[in-house]
Design a protein around this motif. Sequence first.
Motif, short mmCIF file in Angstrom:
data_model
loop_
_atom_site.label_atom_id
_atom_site.label_comp_id
_atom_site.label_asym_id
_atom_site.label_seq_id
_atom_site.Cartn_x
_atom_site.Cartn_y
_atom_site.Cartn_z
N VAL A 1 0.85 -1.20 0.00
CA VAL A 1 0.00 0.00 0.00
C VAL A 1 0.88 1.25 0.00
O VAL A 1 0.67 2.19 -0.76
N GLU A 2 1.92 1.22 0.84
CA GLU A 2 2.85 2.37 0.90
C GLU A 2 3.49 2.63 -0.44
O GLU A 2 3.57 3.76 -0.91
N ILE A 3 3.97 1.56 -1.06
CA ILE A 3 4.63 1.73 -2.36
C ILE A 3 3.63 2.23 -3.39
O ILE A 3 3.92 3.13 -4.19
N ASN A 4 2.45 1.66 -3.35
CA ASN A 4 1.41 2.06 -4.30
C ASN A 4 1.09 3.54 -4.16
O ASN A 4 0.91 4.25 -5.15
N GLU A 5 1.03 3.99 -2.92
CA GLU A 5 0.74 5.42 -2.71
C GLU A 5 1.83 6.29 -3.32
O GLU A 5 1.56 7.34 -3.89
N LYS A 6 3.07 5.82 -3.21
CA LYS A 6 4.17 6.59 -3.81
C LYS A 6 4.04 6.61 -5.33
O LYS A 6 4.30 7.62 -5.98
N ILE A 7 3.64 5.48 -5.89
CA ILE A 7 3.47 5.41 -7.35
C ILE A 7 2.36 6.38 -7.78
O ILE A 7 2.51 7.11 -8.75
N LEU A 8 1.31 6.38 -7.01
CA LEU A 8 0.20 7.27 -7.35
C LEU A 8 0.62 8.73 -7.21
O LEU A 8 0.24 9.58 -8.02
N ALA A 9 1.44 9.00 -6.19
CA ALA A 9 1.89 10.38 -5.98
C ALA A 9 2.73 10.85 -7.17
O ALA A 9 2.64 12.02 -7.57
N VAL A 10 3.51 9.96 -7.75
CA VAL A 10 4.29 10.33 -8.94
C VAL A 10 3.35 10.77 -10.06
O VAL A 10 3.58 11.76 -10.75
N GLY A 11 2.26 10.05 -10.21
CA GLY A 11 1.28 10.37 -11.25
C GLY A 11 0.64 11.74 -11.04
O GLY A 11 0.19 12.38 -11.98
N GLU A 12 0.62 12.18 -9.80
CA GLU A 12 -0.04 13.45 -9.49
C GLU A 12 0.87 14.66 -9.69
O GLU A 12 0.42 15.79 -9.64
N THR A 13 2.16 14.41 -9.88
CA THR A 13 3.09 15.52 -10.01
C THR A 13 2.98 16.18 -11.39
O THR A 13 2.32 15.65 -12.28
N ASP A 14 3.66 17.32 -11.55
CA ASP A 14 3.61 18.02 -12.84
C ASP A 14 4.75 17.59 -13.76
O ASP A 14 4.98 18.21 -14.79
N ASP A 15 5.47 16.58 -13.38
CA ASP A 15 6.60 16.14 -14.22
C ASP A 15 6.14 15.69 -15.60
O ASP A 15 5.00 15.28 -15.78
N LEU B 1 10.03 2.07 -7.94
CA LEU B 1 8.85 1.76 -7.12
C LEU B 1 8.17 0.49 -7.63
O LEU B 1 7.73 -0.36 -6.85
N ILE B 2 8.10 0.39 -8.95
CA ILE B 2 7.50 -0.82 -9.53
C ILE B 2 8.33 -2.04 -9.14
O ILE B 2 7.80 -3.09 -8.79
N ALA B 3 9.65 -1.85 -9.18
CA ALA B 3 10.53 -2.96 -8.81
C ALA B 3 10.29 -3.36 -7.36
O ALA B 3 10.23 -4.55 -7.02
N ALA B 4 10.12 -2.35 -6.51
CA ALA B 4 9.89 -2.64 -5.09
C ALA B 4 8.57 -3.37 -4.90
O ALA B 4 8.46 -4.33 -4.11
N LEU B 5 7.56 -2.94 -5.65
CA LEU B 5 6.24 -3.58 -5.54
C LEU B 5 6.32 -5.03 -6.03
O LEU B 5 5.79 -5.95 -5.39
N ALA B 6 7.02 -5.20 -7.13
CA ALA B 6 7.14 -6.55 -7.69
C ALA B 6 7.87 -7.46 -6.71
O ALA B 6 7.50 -8.63 -6.51
#
Length: 406
Positions: free
Chosen positions: A347-361, A373-378
């Motif tokens: 859940v923690e990792i997923n939240e970080k992944i989602l947070a990346v999606g929310e940035t303006d990058d 993050l994906i590697a960590a989740l996997a």
Amino acid sequence: MATEMALVKPISKFSSSTPIFSSSRYGKLTTVRMSSTSQSQPSPTTKSAGKKAAKTAIKETLLTPRFYTTDFDEMETLFNTEINRNLNQSEFEALLQEFKTDYNQTHFVRNKEFKEAADKIDGPLRQIFVEFLERSCTAEFSGFLLYKELGRRLKKTNPVVAEIFSLMSRDEARHAGFLNKGLSDFNLALDLGFLTKARKYTFFKPKFIFYATYLSEKIGYWRYITIYRHLKENPEYQCYPIFKYFENWCQDENRHGDFFSALMKAQPQFLNDWKAKLWSRFFCLSVYVTMYLNDCQRTAFYEGIGLNTKEFDMHVIIETNRTTARIFPAVLDVENPEFKRRLDKMVEINEKILAVGETDDIPLVKNLKRIPLIAALASELLATYLMPPIESGSVDYAEFEPQLVY
Ligand SMILES: [Fe+2]
Ligand SMILES: [Fe+2]
């Protein structure tokens, strides 16, 4: 179906390249085209909603909830009584009689409480409720489509099994319709015709349809009954009457699950070897993790009805796993505290992944940030999968005794 057919697939409500799990039951209903029935609450995806809305609709289409299709020819072979001597036709006949009884024929009748209750739900909870209804409706509808097609395709080979599938599609259509009526209380309606045509269908071999659908039905049962019991004990959280229908409703899902259980017993080759054990664990993991991650993104809904999301999910997972252990040859050790620790880490990792999606990058930067993050989740998933499993299943299938009564 009470479908939680989950797959390890990189998809979420945020981006088609975001590494989350998708699911037809709990996943974001991304292909869901909404049509407003009220001028006061236009849906963001209605045609008239302008350029921005059109973009949203396209983006959402990429995130179609999973509908399932399978190898119908192989299904026909599996249910051909001349080829498969393990088919216990008398058991299927008995199940058919039960489905024909149609216990819930008059259950899904609405009353004026619905609209009144919906009108009282406002603020953020209103949107969460709509999302809950959308997700559930799409999942039920996904079951309807699959069962309807199976009913049609198996008619010649095995009319009894075919009729059960058709009657299950009747149940799922009823469930989906009831949820869609619920959406009308919020001045919305799901465009089910569009959903059908959007056809982002995932292909599963029959064996995987059995594992996934069995789990979907049983986890659906446990979700509905748990919510029902909780609200019965805590009526102050009963903010919308649909939950009062869950007690009988979940019995439909339970029967659907039992039917898949009978189907699997008739296919012992799907339950009695090391591959079956590995796949059983894989599907358990997919379904449980999908639900946990999805629900943890929607804690406001569960809190809104007085539940602690993680406690609710763990209860559902443990009960589903205990039920599943009666038929699957191996299940995960979900009662080991390590299992929940790992889920929480995901859940923690997923939240970080989602947070990346929310940035303006820019997309490239986002993707680069996502990689570790994906590697960590996997890695977390793999570690969970590799936890010592529980050997289960109630029958020695090695003997292939067709007369066995399970
Ligand atoms: Fe259902
Ligand atoms: Fe179902």
